[in-house]
Design an enzyme around this catalytic site. Structure first.
Site, mmCIF file in Angstrom:
data_model
loop_
_atom_site.group_PDB
_atom_site.id
_atom_site.type_symbol
_atom_site.label_atom_id
_atom_site.label_comp_id
_atom_site.label_asym_id
_atom_site.label_seq_id
_atom_site.Cartn_x
_atom_site.Cartn_y
_atom_site.Cartn_z
ATOM 1 N N ARG A 136 22.225 34.603 57.276
ATOM 2 C CA ARG A 136 23.492 35.075 56.990
ATOM 3 C C ARG A 136 24.726 34.512 57.107
ATOM 4 N NH1 ARG A 136 22.434 39.791 61.776
ATOM 5 N NH2 ARG A 136 24.321 40.366 60.850
ATOM 6 N N ARG A 193 19.029 45.373 65.454
ATOM 7 C CA ARG A 193 19.204 45.704 64.008
ATOM 8 C C ARG A 193 17.929 45.093 63.253
ATOM 9 N NH1 ARG A 193 24.987 45.086 60.846
ATOM 10 N NH2 ARG A 193 23.769 43.587 59.772
ATOM 11 N N ARG A 199 24.786 42.445 70.635
ATOM 12 C CA ARG A 199 24.515 43.574 69.584
ATOM 13 C C ARG A 199 23.729 44.051 70.167
ATOM 14 N NH1 ARG A 199 27.500 44.646 63.798
ATOM 15 N NH2 ARG A 199 25.774 42.713 62.920
ATOM 16 N N LYS A 257 34.646 43.568 61.254
ATOM 17 C CA LYS A 257 34.545 44.189 60.050
ATOM 18 C C LYS A 257 34.036 46.061 60.132
ATOM 19 C CE LYS A 257 31.650 41.913 56.968
ATOM 20 N NZ LYS A 257 31.301 40.560 57.622
ATOM 21 N N ARG A 314 30.645 39.813 48.623
ATOM 22 C CA ARG A 314 30.501 39.112 49.044
ATOM 23 C C ARG A 314 30.215 37.511 48.258
ATOM 24 N NH1 ARG A 314 28.133 41.926 53.557
ATOM 25 N NH2 ARG A 314 26.851 40.648 55.052
HETATM 26 P P1 AMP Z 1 26.048 43.804 56.632
HETATM 27 O O1 AMP Z 1 26.072 44.789 57.224
HETATM 28 O O2 AMP Z 1 27.771 43.653 56.045
HETATM 29 O O3 AMP Z 1 25.872 42.797 57.544
HETATM 30 O O4 AMP Z 1 25.367 43.240 55.649
HETATM 31 C C1 AMP Z 1 23.822 43.841 56.134
HETATM 32 C C2 AMP Z 1 22.813 42.663 54.787
HETATM 33 O O5 AMP Z 1 22.831 43.654 53.853
HETATM 34 C C3 AMP Z 1 23.537 41.550 54.218
HETATM 35 O O6 AMP Z 1 22.879 40.501 55.132
HETATM 36 C C4 AMP Z 1 22.557 41.428 53.393
HETATM 37 O O7 AMP Z 1 21.159 41.408 52.800
HETATM 38 C C5 AMP Z 1 23.030 42.534 52.586
HETATM 39 N N1 AMP Z 1 24.312 42.974 52.192
HETATM 40 C C6 AMP Z 1 25.261 43.441 52.285
HETATM 41 N N2 AMP Z 1 26.712 43.954 51.443
HETATM 42 C C7 AMP Z 1 26.162 42.819 50.944
HETATM 43 C C8 AMP Z 1 26.871 42.813 49.364
HETATM 44 N N3 AMP Z 1 28.349 43.034 48.974
HETATM 45 N N4 AMP Z 1 26.101 41.572 48.605
HETATM 46 C C9 AMP Z 1 25.038 40.832 49.024
HETATM 47 N N5 AMP Z 1 24.357 41.726 49.931
HETATM 48 C C10 AMP Z 1 24.648 42.539 50.948
#
Ligand code: AMP
Length: 192
Positions: free
Chosen positions: A150, A139, A127, A13, A88
């Site tokens: 996740r 990360r 990664r 994404k 999400r």
């Molecule tokens: P990402 O970089 O999109 O993989 O997001 C990393 C982490 O941020 C996720 O595993 C969640 O803990 C939190 N997070 C990101 N976007 C959301 C969302 N829309 N709703 C809830 N938690 C989020």
């Protein structure tokens, strides 16, 4: 044009959002990036979400909806917004619909990046290994344990959005296993 990129962690994404930013002058709104920034800068909110994020669970709807509301109200999107990692949950999807309506805007397409779980695990652990090899740090949530959480959060809380947007007639699915450029061109083909 406002679009959502939907897909599990590691589906690409962020990469595809960046390509759309470059090619279509759109603005990427990644709630994951916003939350990591809050975490790094040590704001109260950042401290609150740190442990939840590292574990791989979702932070509350209230927090992420608040972040998106702020960005939308700041405006300035000439080519439109790309929602990356948001919504999400169904509550977030409803809230986004309401926010866009309030602003007199529409959601034009929801692009689902289809991949399989084995590839996701490989990509994410790859990664993390690359980041470390380059002398940086991975990360905090790019490890096997958090990745399982996740993925589970994706299947339990986020994947229902596929049906939700299908029913609204907004869902477009593309093969996320193709090359980066291949996926980018499939996305271009499906955008209305
Ligand atoms: P990402 O970089 O999109 O993989 O997001 C990393 C982490 O941020 C996720 O595993 C969640 O803990 C939190 N997070 C990101 N976007 C959301 C969302 N829309 N709703 C809830 N938690 C989020």
């Amino acid at each position: 044009m406002n679009i959502i990129l939907l897909g599990p962690p590691g589906a690409g994404k962020g990469t595809q959002a960046q390509k759309l930013v470059d090619s279509r002058n759109m603005i990427q709104l990644s709630t994951g990036d916003m939350l990591r920034e809050a975490k790094t800068s040590g704001t109260e909110m950042g401290k609150m979400v740190a442990a939840v994020m590292d574990r791989g669970d979702l932070v509350t709807d209230e927090i992420v909806i608040g972040l998106i509301r702020e960005k939308l109200e700041a405006g300035g999107a000439t080519g439109g917004f790309i929602f990356d990692g948001f919504p999400r949950t169904l509550a977030q999807a409803d809230a986004l619909g309401d926010l866009l309506t309030e602003m007199g805007q529409t959601l034009d397409d929801v692009v689902e990046l289809q991949v399989n779980d084995e590839v996701l695990v490989e990509r994410i652990l790859g990664r993390a290994a690359e980041a470390v090899a380059a002398g940086g740090t991975a990360r905090a949530d790019d490890n096997e344990e958090s990745l399982k959480t996740r993925l589970m959060a994706y299947y339990k809380q986020t994947s229902p959005l596929i049906g939700y947007y299908y029913a609204k007639g907004q869902l477009q699915s593309v093969d996320g296993l193709d090359t980066m450029d291949g996926v980018a061109s499939s996305i271009s083909d499906v955008l209305s």
